[in-house]
Scaffold this motif. Sequence first.
Motif, PDB file in Angstrom:
ATOM      1  N   ARG A  97       0.812  -1.202   0.000  1.00 54.39           N
ATOM      2  CA  ARG A  97       0.000   0.000   0.000  1.00 54.39           C
ATOM      3  C   ARG A  97       0.861   1.273   0.000  1.00 54.39           C
ATOM      4  O   ARG A  97       0.580   2.221  -0.708  1.00 54.39           O
ATOM      5  CB  ARG A  97      -0.885  -0.020   1.240  1.00 54.39           C
ATOM      6  N   LEU A 122      -9.260   8.302  -1.820  1.00 52.12           N
ATOM      7  CA  LEU A 122     -10.094   7.395  -1.026  1.00 52.12           C
ATOM      8  C   LEU A 122      -9.440   6.921   0.284  1.00 52.12           C
ATOM      9  O   LEU A 122      -8.251   6.667   0.323  1.00 52.12           O
ATOM     10  CB  LEU A 122     -10.365   6.177  -1.899  1.00 52.12           C
ATOM     11  N   TYR A 123     -10.256   6.812   1.311  1.00 52.33           N
ATOM     12  CA  TYR A 123      -9.794   6.207   2.559  1.00 52.33           C
ATOM     13  C   TYR A 123     -10.414   4.834   2.695  1.00 52.33           C
ATOM     14  O   TYR A 123     -11.573   4.640   2.356  1.00 52.33           O
ATOM     15  CB  TYR A 123     -10.196   7.070   3.763  1.00 52.33           C
ATOM     16  N   SER A 124      -9.637   3.892   3.192  1.00 50.66           N
ATOM     17  CA  SER A 124     -10.203   2.561   3.423  1.00 50.66           C
ATOM     18  C   SER A 124      -9.597   1.983   4.701  1.00 50.66           C
ATOM     19  O   SER A 124      -8.623   2.512   5.226  1.00 50.66           O
ATOM     20  CB  SER A 124      -9.907   1.652   2.234  1.00 50.66           C
ATOM     21  N   ASN A 125     -10.167   0.885   5.154  1.00 47.02           N
ATOM     22  CA  ASN A 125      -9.698   0.265   6.391  1.00 47.02           C
ATOM     23  C   ASN A 125      -8.291  -0.269   6.205  1.00 47.02           C
ATOM     24  O   ASN A 125      -7.966  -0.777   5.147  1.00 47.02           O
ATOM     25  CB  ASN A 125     -10.617  -0.892   6.766  1.00 47.02           C
ATOM     26  N   HIS A 129      -7.003  -2.853   7.569  1.00 47.97           N
ATOM     27  CA  HIS A 129      -7.153  -4.277   7.277  1.00 47.97           C
ATOM     28  C   HIS A 129      -8.589  -4.658   7.570  1.00 47.97           C
ATOM     29  O   HIS A 129      -9.312  -3.919   8.245  1.00 47.97           O
ATOM     30  CB  HIS A 129      -6.165  -5.133   8.069  1.00 47.97           C
ATOM     31  N   ALA A 130      -9.008  -5.791   7.076  1.00 48.26           N
ATOM     32  CA  ALA A 130     -10.394  -6.199   7.233  1.00 48.26           C
ATOM     33  C   ALA A 130     -10.764  -6.258   8.712  1.00 48.26           C
ATOM     34  O   ALA A 130      -9.978  -6.735   9.531  1.00 48.26           O
ATOM     35  CB  ALA A 130     -10.595  -7.560   6.587  1.00 48.26           C
ATOM     36  N   MET A 185      -8.975   3.873   9.619  1.00 51.65           N
ATOM     37  CA  MET A 185      -8.968   4.201   8.196  1.00 51.65           C
ATOM     38  C   MET A 185      -7.603   4.762   7.830  1.00 51.65           C
ATOM     39  O   MET A 185      -6.943   5.405   8.633  1.00 51.65           O
ATOM     40  CB  MET A 185     -10.019   5.268   7.895  1.00 51.65           C
ATOM     41  N   SER A 219      -5.050   6.896   0.721  1.00 56.56           N
ATOM     42  CA  SER A 219      -4.338   6.224  -0.357  1.00 56.56           C
ATOM     43  C   SER A 219      -3.647   7.235  -1.259  1.00 56.56           C
ATOM     44  O   SER A 219      -3.562   7.028  -2.455  1.00 56.56           O
ATOM     45  CB  SER A 219      -5.291   5.336  -1.144  1.00 56.56           C
ATOM     46  N   ALA A 266     -12.664  10.860   5.035  1.00 56.35           N
ATOM     47  CA  ALA A 266     -13.414  10.050   4.079  1.00 56.35           C
ATOM     48  C   ALA A 266     -12.933  10.287   2.652  1.00 56.35           C
ATOM     49  O   ALA A 266     -13.607   9.918   1.701  1.00 56.35           O
ATOM     50  CB  ALA A 266     -14.908  10.372   4.205  1.00 56.35           C
TER      51      ALA A 266
END
Lengths: 230, 241
Positions: free
Chosen positions: A3, A45-48, A50-51, A56, A59, B174
């Motif tokens: 990442r 975009l922001y994402s977790n 890890h699952a 958050m 990127s 976000a």
Amino acid sequence: MNRNLYIGAAGAQAAQAALDITAHNLANVSTVGYRPRKAEFSSLLYSNVHAGSDTMAGSGAGVGVSESADKDGAIRQTGRALDYAFTEENRYFAVDADGTVAYTRNGDFKLSAEEEGDYLVTAAGYYVLGADGERVVFEGADALPAFGVYRFRNEDGLERLDGGLFLASEISGAAEAAEDRPKAGWLQDAGVDLTEEMLDMLRFQRGFQMNTKVIQIADELAQTVNSLRG
Amino acid sequence: MTGFYKLASGLITQNRRLTAVSNNIANANTPGYKKESISAATFGNLLVQRTGSEPMVIGQTSLMTVADGLDVHMTQGILEQTGQNLHFAIGGEGFFGVQTPQGLRFTRSGSFTLDEEGYLTLPGAGRILGTGGEPLRPGTDEIEVTGQGVILAAGYPVGQLAVYQVEPDSLVPAGNGVYTAGGAQLMMNPDVRWQTLELSNVSAVEEMTAALSIQRQLQSVAQALRIYDGVQSKSNEIGKL
């Protein structure tokens, strides 16, 4: 794991795109009536991380082009009869670009001597249009031609074409006729502020370098992990 | 064997910390961007007990460290005068309200444009709200702004930019410069600056230092992991016949 590599790459690409815009502005520092553009960065975009995690992480960054560098250049006297410039902001000549009506601030015109009269044309050979939508006739240096002069509700929303031409778009709104007349014997310089562009260039260059450093660090981390089992 | 998991979780955590640092560096030129960092916490605390005839507790240990949360550092960025009519910034506390398809979002980025219907918009996010809770529609970029963000188009008031105060701990980024947050309340006397942008509050020196320190820490953890592995392989040899 990778990442961080991609974040560094996104950042470097954004810096590169921003540099392209700055370079374009600098290349047009002598283009009559040129309106500079600006690079506008935004986060992606922001994402977790890890699952199943609430944490958050971003990127990287992207870059967009802003037309809102609404700095019109200074006007300067040229003494040439076929040069015209507006003293007001947000005023445009209309030209007939192969059947579509386009708009320009570049008043560096030429004459096209034809049987019906001497028409004013742009450097690319497009006819300049009058308020009635007809081609503008040049009747000697003493008479100001009957130019159509237009303004836009949202000038920054104009769609940019090659050669300093603009198209009206949904965002800019339709062209509205304006009362103002251009000045003959004057031209408008590009609205490029050299100091500002050079500063931007340094900023984006350093940004690029730092992001490539991130790529390098991410790579070295991957290497460290790879060499765990020596 | 717990050492393996502790050390491996250390590797992962350092890597996640670098994710936040990388993102800060990538957004060093993003207006209104706020520095982020990953906080690490221990996870799964266990009691360590002496066994035998008189069991007693001798302490606590944890099996691993994990990336626990993303902190947003809300310090003021430098305010840069751009002279452009659709650029706004907030001095001090507060957020602009953005109407997005997902609901009300908050931003510090005042780099606005007009959309095709003439609404004030944060590109990629949504329309900007006025104090009445409705999106602002100046319709033209030839606007005047008086103190506290009252927008005038052709002399007529369009509305006032809403500036919200939110629970600082509830901020979650976000993307596209917007945050979700709870406890939003309209601020009474916001310091709205017109023709100004707030630069990001990322310090390049700080972030590069953090990146280097993370790199070295990760290398140290890797070294410890190798040593641990060495010890384990020795103990494996003990039982060899």
